[in-house]
Design a protein around this motif. Structure first.
Motif, mmCIF file in Angstrom:
data_model
loop_
_atom_site.group_PDB
_atom_site.id
_atom_site.type_symbol
_atom_site.label_atom_id
_atom_site.label_comp_id
_atom_site.label_asym_id
_atom_site.label_seq_id
_atom_site.Cartn_x
_atom_site.Cartn_y
_atom_site.Cartn_z
ATOM 1 N N VAL A 100 3.931 9.250 -2.941
ATOM 2 C CA VAL A 100 4.980 10.125 -3.768
ATOM 3 C C VAL A 100 5.209 11.440 -3.415
ATOM 4 O O VAL A 100 6.262 11.935 -3.221
ATOM 5 C CB VAL A 100 4.307 10.069 -5.491
ATOM 6 C CG1 VAL A 100 5.278 10.932 -6.424
ATOM 7 C CG2 VAL A 100 4.232 8.564 -5.757
ATOM 8 N N VAL A 103 5.895 1.908 -10.362
ATOM 9 C CA VAL A 103 6.514 2.789 -11.115
ATOM 10 C C VAL A 103 7.465 3.807 -9.991
ATOM 11 O O VAL A 103 8.337 4.186 -10.139
ATOM 12 C CB VAL A 103 5.403 3.817 -11.839
ATOM 13 C CG1 VAL A 103 6.118 5.185 -12.179
ATOM 14 C CG2 VAL A 103 4.933 3.036 -12.728
ATOM 15 N N VAL A 104 6.666 3.788 -8.894
ATOM 16 C CA VAL A 104 7.309 4.672 -7.719
ATOM 17 C C VAL A 104 8.678 4.088 -7.405
ATOM 18 O O VAL A 104 9.683 4.831 -7.127
ATOM 19 C CB VAL A 104 6.251 4.651 -6.434
ATOM 20 C CG1 VAL A 104 7.029 5.583 -5.475
ATOM 21 C CG2 VAL A 104 5.140 5.614 -6.771
ATOM 22 N N LYS A 132 10.406 2.305 -8.996
ATOM 23 C CA LYS A 132 11.722 2.513 -10.443
ATOM 24 C C LYS A 132 12.190 3.964 -10.158
ATOM 25 O O LYS A 132 13.547 4.143 -10.302
ATOM 26 C CB LYS A 132 10.980 2.405 -11.496
ATOM 27 C CG LYS A 132 10.880 0.684 -11.898
ATOM 28 C CD LYS A 132 11.367 0.610 -13.327
ATOM 29 C CE LYS A 132 11.806 -0.662 -13.637
ATOM 30 N NZ LYS A 132 10.882 -1.398 -14.515
ATOM 31 N N TRP A 133 11.339 4.974 -9.830
ATOM 32 C CA TRP A 133 11.787 6.129 -9.631
ATOM 33 C C TRP A 133 12.663 6.448 -8.397
ATOM 34 O O TRP A 133 13.705 7.296 -8.654
ATOM 35 C CB TRP A 133 10.450 7.164 -9.658
ATOM 36 C CG TRP A 133 10.019 7.572 -10.731
ATOM 37 C CD1 TRP A 133 10.500 7.620 -11.921
ATOM 38 C CD2 TRP A 133 8.675 8.281 -10.988
ATOM 39 N NE1 TRP A 133 9.486 8.123 -12.959
ATOM 40 C CE2 TRP A 133 8.640 8.522 -12.287
ATOM 41 C CE3 TRP A 133 7.557 8.786 -10.028
ATOM 42 C CZ2 TRP A 133 7.431 9.243 -12.902
ATOM 43 C CZ3 TRP A 133 6.539 9.307 -10.554
ATOM 44 C CH2 TRP A 133 6.331 9.563 -12.064
ATOM 45 N N GLU A 178 14.903 4.599 -7.333
ATOM 46 C CA GLU A 178 16.063 3.817 -7.635
ATOM 47 C C GLU A 178 16.927 4.576 -8.165
ATOM 48 O O GLU A 178 18.089 4.563 -8.060
ATOM 49 C CB GLU A 178 15.843 2.417 -8.471
ATOM 50 C CG GLU A 178 15.531 1.289 -7.644
ATOM 51 C CD GLU A 178 15.071 0.201 -8.659
ATOM 52 O OE1 GLU A 178 15.494 0.182 -9.684
ATOM 53 O OE2 GLU A 178 14.338 -0.721 -7.960
ATOM 54 N N ARG A 179 16.343 5.494 -9.298
ATOM 55 C CA ARG A 179 17.104 6.344 -9.874
ATOM 56 C C ARG A 179 18.071 7.505 -9.081
ATOM 57 O O ARG A 179 17.631 7.976 -8.229
ATOM 58 C CB ARG A 179 16.583 7.095 -10.949
ATOM 59 C CG ARG A 179 16.155 6.104 -12.296
ATOM 60 C CD ARG A 179 15.961 6.969 -13.422
ATOM 61 N NE ARG A 179 14.683 7.066 -13.466
ATOM 62 C CZ ARG A 179 13.757 7.883 -14.187
ATOM 63 N NH1 ARG A 179 14.681 8.644 -14.947
ATOM 64 N NH2 ARG A 179 12.608 8.021 -14.543
#
Lengths: 164, 125
Positions: A91, A157-158, A160-161, A163-164
């Motif tokens: 991250v 979660v990482v 998904k972030w 992709e945004r």
């Protein structure tokens, strides 16, 4: 070392989180003074050990002698290291002292393998082979489940972030 | 000295000792097997076994147990790094080494703890 990334994101994480030797060709970045790294590990180790001691005082082994506190401490430490090492590997590039302080120091000092082994010896020595075996297996299962859950959910979660 | 200070002192020595052990061992082999953590865990289990046997035999007092047992051995050994290294072995395709790491660590750690415990009890008992 993003340039070395070839596989899925998980490949950025070394096998040995303390040295990272197996993942990177013996690190190229300038080394921090050895005593600085040792110092933050010592502080982290003291904090982790005191937290474990506190947990064992708050939750002493019951009349059956089953070491619930050690089991819980180890499982929690495994969950947290799974989350933490994914976060600092994938991250953000954390300060170079954060990982030795928290993973090697705090979590290493918090969790314990020696107490786990000696807990089993004590249970066997007092004639409770059944609970000893249950404790042996339960800790292993809980620890592996916790570290997997921590690492996998954090990677999700990482991703998904990303992709945004 | 209060127990908390003794635990902190032991932890402040044990954790860097594990780091130094890990580095020393890992730089001396080229396999993916995490011998460094394995070594720290087995050595710590041996020392805690001796200490616990000595304590039950009345040869090690409360201060020593808290300082060396809870503090030093507790921090010298680790479950979190052990589990994480096992997970990474399994994920990188080294499934055999992952299972071997669990089996070897438990067998050697327990063996060391039992041996230390038995030797201390026969020495001090």
């Amino acid at each position: 070392m993003p340039s070395q990334r070839t596989g899925p994101p998980a490949s950025a994480e070394p096998i040995d989180p303390d040295t990272g030797l197996s993942a990177s060709p013996r690190r190229r970045e300038p080394r921090l003074p050895h005593y600085t790294v040792l110092g933050v590990i010592a502080v982290g180790g003291a904090l982790g050990a005191v937290a474990r001691y506190g947990a064992s005082r708050l939750w002493p082994a019951g009349t059956d002698g089953f070491p619930w506190a050690t089991l819980t401490v180890n499982a929690v430490g495994c969950l947290v290291i799974g989350v933490f090492l994914v976060v600092v590997s994938e991250v953000f590039s954390a300060h170079r002292l954060l990982r030795p302080f928290f993973a090697t120091g705090v979590l290493g000092g918090f969790t314990t393998f020696s107490t786990y082994c000696v807990d089993i010896v004590r249970l066997v020595d007092s004639g409770r082979a059944g609970p000893a075996l249950a404790y042996l297996a339960a800790t292993l299962v809980a620890a592996m489940a916790a570290v997997s859950a921590g690492a996998w959910s954090t990677r999700r979660v990482v991703a998904k972030w990303g992709e945004r | 000295m209060s127990d908390i200070l003794l635990v902190a002192l032991g932890g402040a020595v044990g954790a860097p000792l594990r780091y130094l052990t890990d580095r020393a061992v890992q730089s001396r082999h080229d396999t993916v097997f995490p011998w460094g953590t394995f070594t720290a865990n087995v050595v710590g289990s041996l020392i805690l076994g001796v200490l616990t046997g000595a304590a039950l035999a009345g040869a090690a007092g409360h201060t020593l147990q808290v300082l060396l047992g809870t503090g030093l051995c507790g921090a010298l050994t680790t479950y979190s790094t052990f589990s994480y290294e096992t997970l990474r072995l399994a994920e990188t395709g080294a499934r055999f080494f992952a299972v071997a790491n669990i089996a070897a660590s438990v067998v050697a750690g327990l063996g060391a703890a039992f041996a230390g415990f038995a030797v201390a009890q026969s020495l001090f008992g």
